[in-house]
Motif scaffolding. Structure first.
Motif, PDB file in Angstrom:
ATOM      1  N   TYR A 296       0.947  -1.361   0.077  1.00 55.31           N
ATOM      2  CA  TYR A 296       0.058  -0.079   0.016  1.00 55.31           C
ATOM      3  C   TYR A 296       0.889   1.260  -0.012  1.00 55.31           C
ATOM      4  CZ  TYR A 296      -4.071  -3.002   1.174  1.00 55.31           C
ATOM      5  OH  TYR A 296      -4.946  -3.843   1.099  1.00 55.31           O
ATOM      6  N   HIS A 319      -5.543   1.994  -1.615  1.00 58.60           N
ATOM      7  CA  HIS A 319      -4.418   2.765  -0.776  1.00 58.60           C
ATOM      8  C   HIS A 319      -5.079   3.736  -0.083  1.00 58.60           C
ATOM      9  CE1 HIS A 319      -1.386   1.078  -3.434  1.00 58.60           C
ATOM     10  NE2 HIS A 319      -1.437   1.870  -4.449  1.00 58.60           N
ATOM     11  N   LEU A 324      -3.918   6.048   3.351  1.00 61.07           N
ATOM     12  CA  LEU A 324      -3.169   7.055   2.566  1.00 61.07           C
ATOM     13  C   LEU A 324      -3.271   8.558   2.774  1.00 61.07           C
ATOM     14  CD1 LEU A 324      -1.279   7.758   0.079  1.00 61.07           C
ATOM     15  CD2 LEU A 324      -3.180   7.895  -1.237  1.00 61.07           C
TER      16      LEU A 324
END
Length: 356
Positions: A296, A319, A324
């Protein structure tokens, strides 16, 4: 000397080499004209294997011919030169480790011509001469038992054309230090060559990196990517199905991201330099049907005060779901949040001063 005559001489030279190793080459006549040289002359086979006979007229009609356990690709060729370049494309049923051939590209040759060994399944150890500058289309494509003994030592090589080394998994090429003299790597040049744990070090003089240059049919874990230079656009699908177990900052000479790092994983942390003016659709990974596991993306950092043009579906949703964070210059947070195709990610855009 015409190009056709030169090619004839090359084939006749290779015929002599085959015969010197104990092999047999059959021709349409004992003293063949350029239009009657057979398929077998332009590909080295294992000793004691008889090569097929075929005339140019036969192949132009699209007939099929056989050489031992190999089949000649069918097709119609309008250009006699193309006939000679592509005549003998092997697809043997069996290739054994004991059938080893050692081939050195003749001195003075600056170009490895297209289709030279395409689909040859014998175990062949290739040694290039130091003068090689260009390796043309499909020269070693689908030669999965080939070993290139000195490729990484070449000092004058500049251009590698479409599919030149595609599907040559046992190639012996060290991708962590490709020759610095290379300026152009074209479409699918090294497709399906990568193994898990590969490190990629692109040449310092690289100018053009084309679409799908390191394409893979299944996910490969890449431990490092060094890209010292690239002019213009990072290619679409350039590293398709690569999961990078490292960080990445593209070179400042790049201006546009294609969907280069597309599908099944990306880098842990990506920094987009201010020189990048556009990120195309899916630049940082289309959604994957397979678990991304440890691949990721953790952070995406933009250095420019002015947001680049952003394509749709910039980031794989996996992600985002995995936490993220997008960092931008403190003074440009609101601008980035309002940028087309970034509004979807507004909740995960943060000022750079908060980056740990």
């Amino acid at each position: 000397m015409s190009s056709l005559e030169a090619l004839k001489q090359e084939l006749l030279t290779q015929r002599s080499l085959i015969e010197s190793k104990g092999g047999t080459v059959e021709v349409a006549h004992t003293n063949p004209s350029p239009s009657e040289i057979t398929a077998g002359i332009n590909t080295i086979q294992a000793p004691n294997m008889t090569l097929a006979t075929a005339t140019e007229e036969n192949v132009l009609e699209g007939k099929t011919f056989y050489a031992g356990n190999s089949i000649l690709k069918t097709g119609t060729f309008q250009d006699p030169t193309e006939f000679y370049q592509r005549l003998f494309m092997f697809t043997p049923e069996v290739a054994t480790e004991t059938e080893k051939i050692y081939y050195t590209l003749p001195a003075g040759k600056t170009q490895v011509r297209n289709y030279l060994f395409n689909k040859c399944k014998n175990t062949v150890y290739i040694t290039f001469n130091d003068e090689v500058e260009d390796i043309l289309e499909y020269a070693f494509a689908d030669c999965d038992n080939f070993v290139f003994t000195n490729f990484n030592d070449l000092k004058n090589i500049k251009n590698i054309k479409n599919y030149a080394f595609s599907n040559t998994m046992n190639s012996g090429i060290d991708f962590s230090c490709l020759p610095d003299s290379i300026e152009t790597i074209m479409q699918r040049t090294f497709a399906n060559n990568l193994k898990d744990g590969t490190s990629i070090g692109l040449p310092k003089n690289l100018i053009t990196l084309n679409t799908q240059c390191f394409y893979n049919d299944s996910r490969k874990v890449i431990t490092n990517l060094s890209m010292p230079s690239i002019t213009g656009t990072l290619p679409a699908l350039g590293f398709y199905y690569c999961a990078f177990d490292c960080d990445f900052t593209p070179p400042a000479t790049a201006t546009i991201f294609g969907a280069s790092f597309n599908y099944n994983g990306s880098f842990h942390n990506i920094t987009v330099p201010a020189t990048i003016t556009a990120l195309n659709s899916k630049a940082f990974g289309a959604d994957s049907t397979e678990p991304m596991e440890n691949f990721y993306m953790k952070t995406l950092t933009f250095e420019s005060e002015t947001p680049p043009t952003i394509g749709a579906n910039l980031i794989a949703s996996q992600h985002v779901q995995n936490g993220l964070k997008i960092y931008v210059p403190d003074t440009a947070v609101d601008t980035y949040k309002a940028t087309k195709n970034l509004t979807t990610y507004a909740s995960i855009i943060y000022p750079m001063s908060e980056k740990v």
